[in-house]
Design a protein around this motif. Structure first.
Motif, short mmCIF file in Angstrom:
data_model
loop_
_atom_site.label_atom_id
_atom_site.label_comp_id
_atom_site.label_asym_id
_atom_site.label_seq_id
_atom_site.Cartn_x
_atom_site.Cartn_y
_atom_site.Cartn_z
N ALA A 209 38.65 44.06 50.87
CA ALA A 209 38.00 42.95 51.58
C ALA A 209 37.90 43.25 53.06
O ALA A 209 36.94 42.87 53.73
CB ALA A 209 38.77 41.65 51.36
N ALA A 210 38.89 43.95 53.59
CA ALA A 210 38.94 44.17 55.03
C ALA A 210 38.01 45.30 55.46
O ALA A 210 37.65 45.39 56.62
CB ALA A 210 40.37 44.49 55.47
N SER A 211 37.65 46.15 54.54
CA SER A 211 36.92 47.33 54.96
C SER A 211 35.47 46.98 55.28
O SER A 211 34.98 45.90 54.97
CB SER A 211 37.06 48.43 53.93
OG SER A 211 36.00 48.50 53.07
N GLU A 212 34.82 47.87 55.93
CA GLU A 212 33.45 47.62 56.40
C GLU A 212 32.56 48.74 55.92
O GLU A 212 32.69 49.85 56.41
CB GLU A 212 33.45 47.53 57.93
CG GLU A 212 32.12 47.27 58.55
CD GLU A 212 31.52 45.95 58.11
OE1 GLU A 212 32.30 45.01 57.86
OE2 GLU A 212 30.29 45.88 57.99
N PRO A 213 31.68 48.57 54.95
CA PRO A 213 31.43 47.29 54.30
C PRO A 213 32.54 46.92 53.31
O PRO A 213 33.13 47.81 52.71
CB PRO A 213 30.12 47.56 53.55
CG PRO A 213 30.16 49.02 53.25
CD PRO A 213 30.85 49.65 54.42
N ALA A 214 32.80 45.63 53.20
CA ALA A 214 33.73 45.16 52.18
C ALA A 214 33.17 45.57 50.83
O ALA A 214 31.97 45.52 50.63
CB ALA A 214 33.88 43.65 52.25
N PHE A 215 34.01 46.01 49.92
CA PHE A 215 33.41 46.51 48.69
C PHE A 215 33.75 45.72 47.43
O PHE A 215 34.78 45.06 47.33
CB PHE A 215 33.68 48.00 48.52
CG PHE A 215 35.12 48.43 48.49
CD1 PHE A 215 35.74 48.88 49.63
CD2 PHE A 215 35.83 48.43 47.29
CE1 PHE A 215 37.05 49.30 49.60
CE2 PHE A 215 37.14 48.86 47.25
CZ PHE A 215 37.76 49.29 48.42
N THR A 216 32.83 45.84 46.51
CA THR A 216 32.95 45.19 45.21
C THR A 216 34.11 45.81 44.43
O THR A 216 34.32 47.02 44.47
CB THR A 216 31.63 45.39 44.45
OG1 THR A 216 30.59 44.73 45.17
CG2 THR A 216 31.73 44.81 43.04
N THR A 217 34.84 44.95 43.74
CA THR A 217 35.98 45.48 43.01
C THR A 217 36.35 44.53 41.87
O THR A 217 35.81 43.43 41.76
CB THR A 217 37.19 45.68 43.95
OG1 THR A 217 38.24 46.33 43.24
CG2 THR A 217 37.70 44.33 44.47
N VAL A 218 37.28 44.98 41.04
CA VAL A 218 37.75 44.16 39.94
C VAL A 218 39.09 43.55 40.33
O VAL A 218 40.01 44.27 40.73
CB VAL A 218 37.93 44.98 38.65
CG1 VAL A 218 38.49 44.11 37.54
CG2 VAL A 218 36.62 45.61 38.24
N ASN A 219 39.16 42.25 40.24
CA ASN A 219 40.39 41.56 40.62
C ASN A 219 41.16 41.15 39.37
O ASN A 219 40.63 40.51 38.47
CB ASN A 219 40.03 40.30 41.42
CG ASN A 219 41.25 39.52 41.82
OD1 ASN A 219 41.99 39.94 42.71
ND2 ASN A 219 41.50 38.41 41.16
N VAL A 220 42.42 41.54 39.31
CA VAL A 220 43.28 41.10 38.22
C VAL A 220 44.31 40.16 38.80
O VAL A 220 45.08 40.55 39.68
CB VAL A 220 44.00 42.27 37.55
CG1 VAL A 220 44.86 41.76 36.40
CG2 VAL A 220 43.03 43.30 37.08
N GLU A 221 44.32 38.97 38.32
CA GLU A 221 45.18 37.97 38.92
C GLU A 221 46.60 38.03 38.37
O GLU A 221 46.90 37.46 37.32
CB GLU A 221 44.61 36.58 38.71
CG GLU A 221 43.66 36.14 39.80
CD GLU A 221 44.31 36.14 41.18
OE1 GLU A 221 45.54 36.21 41.28
OE2 GLU A 221 43.55 36.10 42.15
N GLY A 222 47.46 38.71 39.08
CA GLY A 222 48.87 38.66 38.73
C GLY A 222 49.36 37.23 38.80
O GLY A 222 50.13 36.77 37.96
N ALA A 223 48.88 36.52 39.80
CA ALA A 223 49.29 35.12 39.99
C ALA A 223 48.97 34.32 38.74
O ALA A 223 49.78 33.52 38.27
CB ALA A 223 48.58 34.54 41.21
N GLU A 224 47.80 34.55 38.20
CA GLU A 224 47.39 33.81 37.01
C GLU A 224 48.33 34.15 35.84
O GLU A 224 48.77 33.26 35.10
CB GLU A 224 45.96 34.18 36.64
CG GLU A 224 45.45 33.47 35.42
CD GLU A 224 44.17 34.11 34.87
OE1 GLU A 224 43.72 35.13 35.43
OE2 GLU A 224 43.65 33.60 33.88
N ALA A 225 48.63 35.42 35.70
CA ALA A 225 49.51 35.83 34.61
C ALA A 225 50.88 35.17 34.73
O ALA A 225 51.47 34.73 33.74
CB ALA A 225 49.66 37.35 34.62
#
Lengths: 344, 344
Positions: free
Chosen positions: A293-309
């Motif tokens: 998210a911080a990089s420029e350009p911010a890049f597309t990625t797959v998010n796995v929610e540990g929080a959700e688990a």
DNA sequence: GTGAAAGCGCTAACAG
DNA sequence: CTGTTAGCGCTTTCAC
């Protein structure tokens, strides 16, 4: 109040800790009544309760839950085993799990197993010896001995991460094949016809990678590059990998990296060579690390929610523990989502 | 072996768990002898020990440490309170602390306090009620009530992070003023004469910031820009801050950012404007997050070893717990170091 | 080197 | 609504 120059005594506790009989004596009731005021206040008359509470307050009584647990055979502790908390996924998992369990009155005993399978049984012995009411275990496969110990503990168990194996009890799984397919579909829907991958050689990354390539091929896509690098992923490896496949990138290409770190390196190298992003090279990572998210350009990625688990795991265990809520025998998959940013 | 279709029974434990009397009966000895085989093997004849161990093995006996703890008044559990484990510094702290304590036979009960001071006392009550043998508490200041509860628990305590306050017992501190000064010295030693800062407005960041500016001014340096942004730090805020101070950057300038995330944003913006790094703008961040090493150019930052703090805290507590080793009454400071990379 | 008795501090179960 | 009794499963302490 001890200070730097008068530290607390080392081994001997200062004053004898106050116990339930002290409170009972002070309040002029039986110990059992004190216990009731604490655990089942509705079964005590308000007047008595008030007296008892006053005594508790005056004496600074903190009930000994260890003794209570021994007597009631419920420790109100749960054990959690994760490989590490250095990875944001596991940190998120533990964070929400701990919060949720604490809110329900359970204390979490944390154990880090590392990625090696060295002494998992002694770790389990130390944990199960404390008679947790439930167990959360994430990440790694179990030895037969470990499996048996867990089964014989006779407590609710939630396993996290590997959907491949048959679960001991309950399972919150994550399907790496689904990810590969989803990313393939994502790119295909955008009209891509040429594809490439950079993947670390750990088993899960490879599963994602293979499923991705299979899916794009099946859809008639062309794989123009496929680089496997030895784990762990580094941005340098990502740069090198992209450099290596550069000659093959003659067309608009969609690149799937098995880690954000690799994606970051690949993007850096692409910029270095003046490759327009995302017009010539579209990039999707995996992990949704801070840097994506911080990089420029911010890049597309797959998010796995540990929080959700962690939340799901806690709710599963609490259902069993309290007997409320629907029974959960079916494995549940953690959702993941493709976080679309500027590189696709 | 339960499967997905025959799950473990919910509440009732399958077979009655085996206990020390079962093992004793099987081995033909007294329960006390079994206890000795487990806890003080040297006080048992090898022959007896062998018999007992065989019985333990056959029965799959896992000693109930809760019962043992109640009896011996040592739970062999330690409590750890940190604001969060989402921050790498705290994750590292907990990771090494948990490892070290486990190796010594202690189980860690983890509690996350969050940054708000909402219910710290109830959190402490839940923890202390389990009668931990020691306490690690990191991050936030304590209410008077919390302070008293901790003191009265009469157990060794290590506090981490704030060197400013008078410690309850032992302290592993980190001095934000030292950081500001060290970074100032670092830049000054490189011959810088013009300086700038971007800082979040949280108290610790401000301390670092103020100490830095004071130090460079005292050395005759010129502050050409000083931007304070509202916490939390984001790379966008870093970009904006740099853009804002751009007109003032007429000379070679050294920039200290209170977070790597800010530094990352500032660097992005600097590149955007074609400012040569590090020749025109030298940058130092704080935190040594993943992105500081992975970014291109990798940037100089201040690394605070949570891992180191965890190790020190564990060794402090173990010294008290076992009575061995030197007594540690003096607060110890966590070291930090400036990790020099390509931006300075 | 081994065992018997007596709790650790609390709560389940049953009375009243 | 409140109290009494009898443990929970282990270890301490003191005998032998």
């Amino acid at each position: 109040m001890p200070t730097r120059t008068e530290p607390l005594p080392a081994t001997d506790r200062p004053r004898a800790p106050v116990k339930i009989t002290d409170v009972a004596a002070r309040a002029g009731v039986a110990p059992m009544t004190v216990s009731r005021v604490i655990n089942t206040p509705d079964r005590v008359s308000p007047a008595t309760a008030a007296k008892v509470r006053a005594a508790i307050e005056q004496l600074g009584y903190v009930p000994n839950l260890i003794a209570g647990g021994l007597s009631s055979r419920r420790s109100r502790m749960v054990a959690a085993v994760v490989p590490t908390i250095a990875h944001p996924m596991f940190a998120g998992l533990i964070q929400t799990f701990t919060d949720a369990m604490r809110t329900a009155g359970y204390q979490v005993m944390l154990s880090l197993s590392g990625y090696g399978e060295n002494d998992k049984e002694s770790l389990l012995r130390a944990l199960l010896g404390r008679r947790p009411d439930a167990l959360l275990i994430a990440g790694a496969a179990h030895t037969p001995g470990a499996f048996q110990m867990i089964s014989e503990a006779g407590i609710p168990v939630v396993e996290i991460w590997d959907v491949s194996r048959r679960p001991i009890d309950m399972l919150v799984g994550f399907d790496h094949e689904d990810v590969g397919q989803a990313v393939a579909r994502f790119f295909l829907a955008k009209g891509h016809t040429h594809f490439a991958t950079i993947s670390a050689d750990d088993s899960r990354a490879l599963v994602r990678n293979h499923t991705f390539t299979a899916a794009v091929r099946q859809a008639g896509g062309t794989m123009v590059g496929e680089v496997i690098i030895p784990a762990p992923s580094t941005s340098q490896a990502g740069r090198a990998a992209l450099r290596q496949m550069l000659p093959a990138l003659t067309q608009r290409t969609a690149l799937f990296c098995s880690s954000d770190v690799l994606a970051f390196g690949a993007l850096t190298e692409a910029r270095h060579h003046g490759l327009p992003i995302p017009d010539r090279l579209a990039v999707c990572g995996f992990g949704n690390f801070e840097l994506s998210a911080a990089s420029e350009p911010a890049f597309t990625t797959v998010n796995v929610e540990g929080a959700e688990a962690g939340e799901i795991a806690a709710s599963f265990l609490l259902q069993r523990l309290t007997g409320h809520g629907p029974r959960t025998d079916e494995p549940v998959h953690i959702t993941f989502r493709i976080v679309e940013r500027a590189t696709t």
